[in-house]
Motif scaffolding. Structure first.
Motif, mmCIF file in Angstrom:
data_model
loop_
_atom_site.group_PDB
_atom_site.id
_atom_site.type_symbol
_atom_site.label_atom_id
_atom_site.label_comp_id
_atom_site.label_asym_id
_atom_site.label_seq_id
_atom_site.Cartn_x
_atom_site.Cartn_y
_atom_site.Cartn_z
ATOM 1 N N LEU A 1 35.258 43.508 43.861
ATOM 2 C CA LEU A 1 35.401 44.691 42.947
ATOM 3 C C LEU A 1 35.110 44.844 41.371
ATOM 4 C CD1 LEU A 1 39.185 45.284 44.644
ATOM 5 C CD2 LEU A 1 36.925 46.632 45.111
ATOM 6 N N PHE A 2 35.209 43.620 40.989
ATOM 7 C CA PHE A 2 34.472 43.411 39.517
ATOM 8 C C PHE A 2 33.219 43.956 39.405
ATOM 9 C CE2 PHE A 2 32.664 41.175 36.220
ATOM 10 C CZ PHE A 2 33.719 41.143 35.038
ATOM 11 N N ILE A 3 32.306 43.506 40.516
ATOM 12 C CA ILE A 3 31.076 43.953 40.321
ATOM 13 C C ILE A 3 30.648 45.309 40.631
ATOM 14 C CG2 ILE A 3 28.620 43.582 41.390
ATOM 15 C CD1 ILE A 3 29.374 40.495 41.689
ATOM 16 N N VAL A 4 31.425 45.932 41.527
ATOM 17 C CA VAL A 4 31.507 47.399 41.806
ATOM 18 C C VAL A 4 31.747 48.096 40.676
ATOM 19 C CG1 VAL A 4 32.791 49.164 43.344
ATOM 20 C CG2 VAL A 4 32.333 47.347 44.352
ATOM 21 N N GLY A 5 32.798 47.612 39.917
ATOM 22 C CA GLY A 5 33.078 48.275 38.559
ATOM 23 C C GLY A 5 31.655 48.233 37.666
ATOM 24 N N ILE A 6 30.976 47.274 37.654
ATOM 25 C CA ILE A 6 29.847 47.148 37.139
ATOM 26 C C ILE A 6 28.554 48.147 37.422
ATOM 27 C CG2 ILE A 6 27.699 45.931 36.411
ATOM 28 C CD1 ILE A 6 29.473 43.422 36.393
ATOM 29 N N PHE B 1 38.785 49.944 39.483
ATOM 30 C CA PHE B 1 38.095 48.663 39.928
ATOM 31 C C PHE B 1 38.151 47.552 39.174
ATOM 32 C CE2 PHE B 1 35.279 51.828 41.936
ATOM 33 C CZ PHE B 1 35.611 51.770 42.956
ATOM 34 N N ASN B 2 38.255 47.702 37.667
ATOM 35 C CA ASN B 2 38.731 46.607 36.816
ATOM 36 C C ASN B 2 40.153 46.388 36.939
ATOM 37 O OD1 ASN B 2 38.310 45.252 34.173
ATOM 38 N ND2 ASN B 2 40.155 46.843 33.589
ATOM 39 N N ASN B 3 41.050 47.332 36.978
ATOM 40 C CA ASN B 3 42.570 47.016 37.223
ATOM 41 C C ASN B 3 42.837 45.981 38.499
ATOM 42 O OD1 ASN B 3 45.387 47.871 38.046
ATOM 43 N ND2 ASN B 3 45.285 48.535 36.015
ATOM 44 N N ILE B 4 42.277 46.697 39.546
ATOM 45 C CA ILE B 4 42.611 45.822 40.659
ATOM 46 C C ILE B 4 41.913 44.365 40.815
ATOM 47 C CG2 ILE B 4 42.374 45.834 43.229
ATOM 48 C CD1 ILE B 4 42.233 48.728 43.345
ATOM 49 N N SER B 5 40.684 44.435 40.163
ATOM 50 C CA SER B 5 40.024 43.139 40.455
ATOM 51 C C SER B 5 40.690 42.240 39.083
ATOM 52 C CB SER B 5 38.522 43.244 39.810
ATOM 53 O OG SER B 5 38.384 43.767 38.768
#
Length: 446
Positions: free
Chosen positions: A97-102, A313-317
């Motif tokens: 999810l971190f990379i999904v945010g990117i 995405f940042n929040n969940i990751s």
């Protein structure tokens, strides 16, 4: 957390299916038409069917073992495989999810840039093409990334994302408008006089599988959220059936967007502004004139959807990764700030270097999702079948009890002969390993 707040609410099978499809189908549709166009319509369709089938089967293994009292997939993994597996699953999910945010940061810039350059063109201001790398002597997508860096960073300061989640649900409007547009350009292109010549020039098959395989790996990725999506299903016996229907609907949507979109944009290739080849475009919206009103409308709708979904995405990751690193300890505010700063710096760096968003998507789906999609579900079912596992309640180690109990009843799955099951799992693992290896090869090659 949202699922825990509504434990008494149930939903029909239709609502469950819609929820799964809505979570699975998203902004990846912006890049699929170009994937089909560049890597072959037939070959991409075959890869889509294979990966959709494989990932449905591994996802069905997760919901097969989920007990009624378990809130999420993580607790089921802890019960059967142990705490370390649960932590690994959580960390990989957070990284994905971190990379999904990117990826969303890149898509925001790629969607906003045509709008900005359309305005600049009326004022005779020089600007670079979106595909150019490291340009700072005139307005470029790198300068735009620096400009949007601050306002997007402020979104990460929002602690309660409940309102943002509700707003993000309206992103379906952008997807609906986008779907209508895809069908429209397909019909227009199909009705053109030289359609036979265009079909002859469209790539039908390509042996370059890395990009489509990686992107479909992420497109069908729902494993880290499936527990919450199906836990409130009114008829839990229908979970596997509802999951199969949801995967089928999502596959049809991807197929329509990919096939219709690739054929529909073929007539626009020769009028792409600033691209020597359509492969230089990163989203389908780059393949049209900046002055097209319908394109501006779709870009604006997608921009709202992307911006509202970005902080989620940042929040969940952040929650998942820090939960692994600081188990039973509350991270300091500096740690939370540092995580968000690192996230935004990586977002900005990726865009300044203008790394192709398709490459990032493929890496995220095939590499970061490997443990989530293949290793955990297969290991989980094999251990559940052959051993008795210590049952833990929802919570930490303090909640463990020393009794043993059987897993959820799944006689139909266990009735499959051992050699057939092992052979099928080995085949799926082989597909996942191949997809993982070709992504690294693609990175080093580029």
């Amino acid at each position: 957390m949202l699922a825990i707040q509504r434990p008494d609410k149930t939903q029909s099978s239709v609502q469950t299916i819609v929820g799964i499809v809505n979570s699975m189908v998203g902004s990846l549709c912006l890049v699929l038409p170009l994937v089909f166009l560049n890597y072959g319509v037939i070959s991409c369709t075959v890869i889509m069917i294979i990966l959709g089938f494989v990932q449905y089967n591994t996802c069905s293994l997760l919901i097969l073992h989920l007990k009624d009292q378990e809130v999420d997939t993580e607790h089921m993994i802890k019960r059967i495989l142990g705490k370390q597996w649960m932590q690994a699953f959580r960390f990989c999910s957070g990284t994905l999810l971190f990379i999904v945010g990117i990826i969303y940061f890149q898509l925001i810039n790629l969607t906003l840039y045509p709008i900005i350059t359309y305005i600049l063109s009326y004022n005779d201001i020089e600007f670079a093409d979106a595909s150019e790398h490291f340009v700072f002597n005139k307005f470029s997508i790198q300068w735009q990334a620096l400009i949007v860096f601050l306002p997007l960073s402020t979104l990460l300061l929002i602690k309660d994302i409940t309102t943002i989640v509700k707003i993000a649900h309206y992103g379906v409007i952008a997807l609906f408008a986008y779907g209508i547009f895809i069908i429209y350009i397909f019909i227009v292109n199909l009705a053109s006089e030289d359609i036979s010549q265009k079909f002859e020039q469209i790539t039908l098959w390509s042996w370059e599988f890395s990009q489509p395989a990686g992107q479909f790996a992420l497109a069908f990725m729902i494993h880290n959220a499936i527990g919450q999506l199906i836990k409130n299903n009114e008829k839990r016996d229908n979970n596997s059936r509802d999951l199969a229907i949801a995967y089928g609907i999502s596959g049809m949507i991807y197929g329509i967007v990919g096939i219709f979109g690739s054929i529909g944009i073929w007539q626009c290739i020769k009028i792409i502004q600033g691209f020597e080849n359509v492969s230089d475009a990163q989203t389908i919206l780059n393949c049209f004139k900046k002055s097209d009103v319908e394109i501006i409308i779709i870009e604006s709708l997608f921009l709202v959807h992307l911006v509202t979904a970005f902080p989620i995405f940042n929040n969940i990751s952040k929650y998942q990764i820090l939960e692994v690193l600081y188990h039973k300890r509350e991270p300091s505010k500096k740690v939370y700030w540092g995580f968000s700063v690192l996230f935004m710096i990586l977002c900005l760096t990726t865009q300044i270097l203008n790394i192709p968003v398709g490459l990032v998507i493929s890496f995220d789906g095939a590499v970061c999702g490997f443990l989530l999609v293949y290793i955990v579900p297969i290991s989980l079912h094999l251990k559940c079948y052959y051993t008795q596992n210590k049952v833990t309640l929802i919570g930490d180690d303090d909640d463990e009890c020393n009794t043993h109990a059987n897993c959820v009843n799944h006689k139909d799955k266990n009735s499959i002969p051992m050699f057939a099951r092992i052979a099928f799992y080995a085949l799926m693992m082989g597909i996942g390993i191949y997809n993982l290896i070709v992504q690294f090869y693609d990175i080093f090659k580029s």
